[in-house]
Scaffold this motif. Structure first.
Motif, PDB file in Angstrom:
ATOM      1  N   SER A  86       0.863  -1.146  -0.249  1.00 61.35           N
ATOM      2  CA  SER A  86       0.156   0.088   0.130  1.00 61.35           C
ATOM      3  C   SER A  86       0.893   1.351  -0.110  1.00 61.35           C
ATOM      4  N   THR A  87       1.877   1.080   0.249  1.00 62.77           N
ATOM      5  CA  THR A  87       2.950   2.149   0.350  1.00 62.77           C
ATOM      6  C   THR A  87       3.693   2.450  -1.133  1.00 62.77           C
ATOM      7  N   CYS A  88       3.353   1.695  -2.222  1.00 62.88           N
ATOM      8  CA  CYS A  88       3.945   1.859  -3.391  1.00 62.88           C
ATOM      9  C   CYS A  88       4.205   3.201  -3.958  1.00 62.88           C
ATOM     10  N   CYS A  89       5.292   3.307  -4.454  1.00 63.91           N
ATOM     11  CA  CYS A  89       5.687   4.707  -5.112  1.00 63.91           C
ATOM     12  C   CYS A  89       5.839   5.914  -3.904  1.00 63.91           C
ATOM     13  N   SER A  90       5.815   5.523  -2.689  1.00 64.54           N
ATOM     14  CA  SER A  90       6.089   6.489  -1.619  1.00 64.54           C
ATOM     15  C   SER A  90       7.524   6.431  -1.369  1.00 64.54           C
ATOM     16  N   CYS A 190      12.935  -6.144   3.006  1.00 67.56           N
ATOM     17  CA  CYS A 190      12.115  -4.859   2.672  1.00 67.56           C
ATOM     18  C   CYS A 190      10.899  -4.546   3.269  1.00 67.56           C
ATOM     19  N   CYS A 191       9.944  -5.661   3.278  1.00 61.67           N
ATOM     20  CA  CYS A 191       8.737  -5.601   3.898  1.00 61.67           C
ATOM     21  C   CYS A 191       8.935  -5.424   5.355  1.00 61.67           C
ATOM     22  N   ALA A 192      10.160  -6.128   6.133  1.00 60.58           N
ATOM     23  CA  ALA A 192      10.054  -6.021   7.255  1.00 60.58           C
ATOM     24  C   ALA A 192      10.322  -4.676   7.760  1.00 60.58           C
ATOM     25  N   THR A 193      11.555  -4.023   7.012  1.00 60.17           N
ATOM     26  CA  THR A 193      11.753  -2.588   7.335  1.00 60.17           C
ATOM     27  C   THR A 193      10.604  -1.575   7.352  1.00 60.17           C
ATOM     28  N   ILE A 194      10.006  -1.687   6.173  1.00 59.17           N
ATOM     29  CA  ILE A 194       8.804  -0.749   6.124  1.00 59.17           C
ATOM     30  C   ILE A 194       7.724  -1.126   7.236  1.00 59.17           C
TER      31      ILE A 194
END
Length: 242
Positions: A86-90, A190-194
């Motif tokens: 849901s944070t794509c392109c942010s 990547c998912c974990a740090t987000i």
């Protein structure tokens, strides 16, 4: 109480409605001492001792309170591991995929961890982002054995940071038990740090910024060190404060 030394919070360009609250001092506090208070809506805001000469323990003091600083959830993640899409392109997503060590350093700064993911002073925590940036550059430029060493180092630091954040917010482990944090980092770093970055600050309230030490725009509040030490406030009215 937690000292609040970050820049002033700007919630909007218009004059906000500010709640007037009563806070009971749990200790002797000097005039102008800054701390966090929890409002009737569960939000957190910095307040200061307004009385000349300070206050003594047990004294009730009225202070203006601007709600809107939300506590990080306790006992659960704010967002699931795979809700990162849901944070794509942010900036949050771009930093995670293109310079993940830098985003890790930003999370470490928010949590007051040093470059080795150990609790430290605020001054040392502010250096974590720089150290992680240097590591990312060395891995990219030198490669070879240096790359292998940095990969192992980052695995350890990511795992320690995630374990620290889980412990801080009492978030239970997953199906892998003691190896849960390590497995999560190995297979989905990547998912974990987000997920960690979104847990401390909801980007809907505090938009992310790519290259700041904590990954937030100037003026965003720090997270409370310990939600159990935040002063509970009793509302006594509202006032329009310019």
């Amino acid at each position: 109480f937690h000292s609040f030394d970050s820049p002033a919070i700007t919630m909007s360009d218009t004059a906000p409605m500010t709640e007037l609250i009563e806070v009971t001092a749990p200790m002797d506090l000097k005039e102008g001492y800054n701390f966090d208070a929890q409002g009737s809506d569960g939000s957190i805001s910095p307040v200061a001792v307004p009385l000349p000469g300070g206050v003594i323990v047990g004294k009730v003091i009225p202070v203006p309170f601007q709600s809107g600083v939300q506590l990080a959830p306790v006992g659960r993640w704010r967002y699931g591991l795979f809700e990162c899409w849901s944070t794509c392109c942010s900036p949050l997503c771009c930093m995670a995929f293109w310079c993940n060590p830098c985003q890790l350093g930003q999370v470490m700064t928010r949590l007051n961890l040093n470059w080795a993911a150990n609790p430290t002073t605020r001054a040392q925590a502010l250096k974590a982002f720089t150290v992680m940036f240097v590591i990312a550059v060395l891995r990219l430029v030198l490669g070879g054995p240096i790359s292998v060493v940095t990969i192992i180092f980052l695995l350890v630091v990511r795992t320690k940071t995630r374990a620290y954040l889980r412990s801080k917010y009492e978030i239970p482990r997953g199906c892998c038990g003691p190896l849960h944090d390590c497995c999560t980092i190995c297979w989905c770093s990547c998912c974990a740090t987000i997920q960690m970055a979104r847990h401390t600050h909801d980007e809907k309230l505090y938009p992310s910024a790519g290259c700041t030490p904590n990954g937030l725009k100037i003026g965003a509040p720090e997270i409370p060190e310990d939600s159990s030490m935040v002063a509970l406030a009793t509302p006594i009215g509202t006032a329009n404060v310019v």
